[in-house]
Each structure stands twice: as C-alpha cells, then as structure tokens.
Design a protein around this motif. Structure first.
Motif, PDB file in Angstrom:
ATOM      1  N   HIS A   1       0.874  -1.112  -0.024  1.00 21.50           N
ATOM      2  CA  HIS A   1       0.123  -0.079   0.062  1.00 21.50           C
ATOM      3  C   HIS A   1       0.885   1.278  -0.118  1.00 21.50           C
ATOM      4  CE1 HIS A   1      -4.144  -1.630   1.480  1.00 21.50           C
ATOM      5  NE2 HIS A   1      -3.575  -2.240   0.665  1.00 21.50           N
TER       6      HIS A   1
ATOM      7  N   ALA B   1       0.859  -4.099   3.170  1.00 20.92           N
ATOM      8  CA  ALA B   1      -0.422  -3.539   3.797  1.00 20.92           C
ATOM      9  C   ALA B   1      -0.751  -3.920   5.386  1.00 20.92           C
ATOM     10  CB  ALA B   1      -1.476  -3.796   2.815  1.00 20.92           C
TER      11      ALA B   1
ATOM     12  N   ASP C   1      -3.454   5.656   4.582  1.00 21.05           N
ATOM     13  CA  ASP C   1      -3.231   4.684   3.649  1.00 21.05           C
ATOM     14  C   ASP C   1      -4.116   5.067   2.351  1.00 21.05           C
ATOM     15  OD1 ASP C   1      -3.278   2.383   1.970  1.00 21.05           O
ATOM     16  OD2 ASP C   1      -3.859   1.202   3.632  1.00 21.05           O
TER      17      ASP C   1
ATOM     18  N   ASP D   1      -4.570   3.748  -0.440  1.00 22.91           N
ATOM     19  CA  ASP D   1      -5.245   2.555  -1.090  1.00 22.91           C
ATOM     20  C   ASP D   1      -6.475   2.296  -0.519  1.00 22.91           C
ATOM     21  OD1 ASP D   1      -3.353   1.823  -3.136  1.00 22.91           O
ATOM     22  OD2 ASP D   1      -1.794   1.421  -1.497  1.00 22.91           O
ATOM     23  N   THR D   2      -7.045   2.830   0.810  1.00 19.97           N
ATOM     24  CA  THR D   2      -8.148   2.436   1.426  1.00 19.97           C
ATOM     25  C   THR D   2      -8.896   3.972   1.396  1.00 19.97           C
ATOM     26  OG1 THR D   2      -7.261   3.072   3.688  1.00 19.97           O
ATOM     27  CG2 THR D   2      -7.436   0.821   2.664  1.00 19.97           C
TER      28      THR D   2
END
Length: 111
Positions: free
Chosen positions: A5, A65, A100, A102-103
């Motif tokens: 991530h 991650a 993060d 990616d989230t």
C-alpha cells in the motif's frame, strides 16, 4: 505474496539547539521550503517558515499493507531523523500521521 500500500505521511517537529550556521542556512533557503513547495515524495519534502520554530516533512512510503499505517509513520520518522542529522539540524518532538491512500474513499460531487 504481500500486498503493498502507498501511505502519505506527515512528520512534524520543532527545531531545537540550532547552531548559528544552521540557522543561517535555514534562513537562506526559507523561500524554497514554503507551503507552496510542499509535496509528498519518497525523499521527503521539508517546509518551515522564517520563525524557525517548527517544521514539517511529507513522505510517500510504500510498504506491506499488513504492517499498516503505524509502520509507515515509523519509517517516515526514521527518514526525517536521518535527513535532519545529515544536515546538522537539531530537532525535538517528532510526531507523525499516516494515511493509507489505497483505502481512502473519494466522494465525487455530481455523480
């Protein structure tokens, strides 16, 4: 295979025990380290103002991650410490926050 991530990490700190030479260097470069130049980069982007009270580094950290935001923040703090030590700048009170990417949920208007 581990999933990587991308984290954006902000490391904040306070200048401490700066030598006269370090102060002169920082003040000579203050225009190159304003908020307008601040970017998230793997090398880190440093921002501070002429008051020389505090500073901010912004980093992009790519890591497993499963290790999460906590490890990304720790890695960014290590990078900031190394950069500050290499430049001969005194500091204290490092703290960081990581996101993060990616989230992150993006809400777009008009859809």
């Amino acid at each position: 295979m581990a999933t990587e991530h991308t984290y954006r990490v902000i490391v904040r700190g306070r200048w401490d025990g700066l030598t006269d030479e370090a102060r002169e260097r920082l003040l000579a470069e203050v225009d190159d380290h304003g908020l307008a130049q601040l970017r998230f980069t793997p090398e880190g982007s440093l921002a501070y103002d002429a008051a020389l009270r505090s500073f901010t580094y912004r980093y992009v950290i790519v890591s497993d991650a499963a290790d999460g935001e906590e490890l990304a923040a720790a890695l960014a703090e290590e990078k900031a410490e190394a950069a500050l030590a290499a430049a001969g700048y005194g500091y204290r009170d490092l703290r960081s926050s990581a996101t993060d990417m990616d989230t992150v949920k993006v809400n777009r208007k008009g859809r």
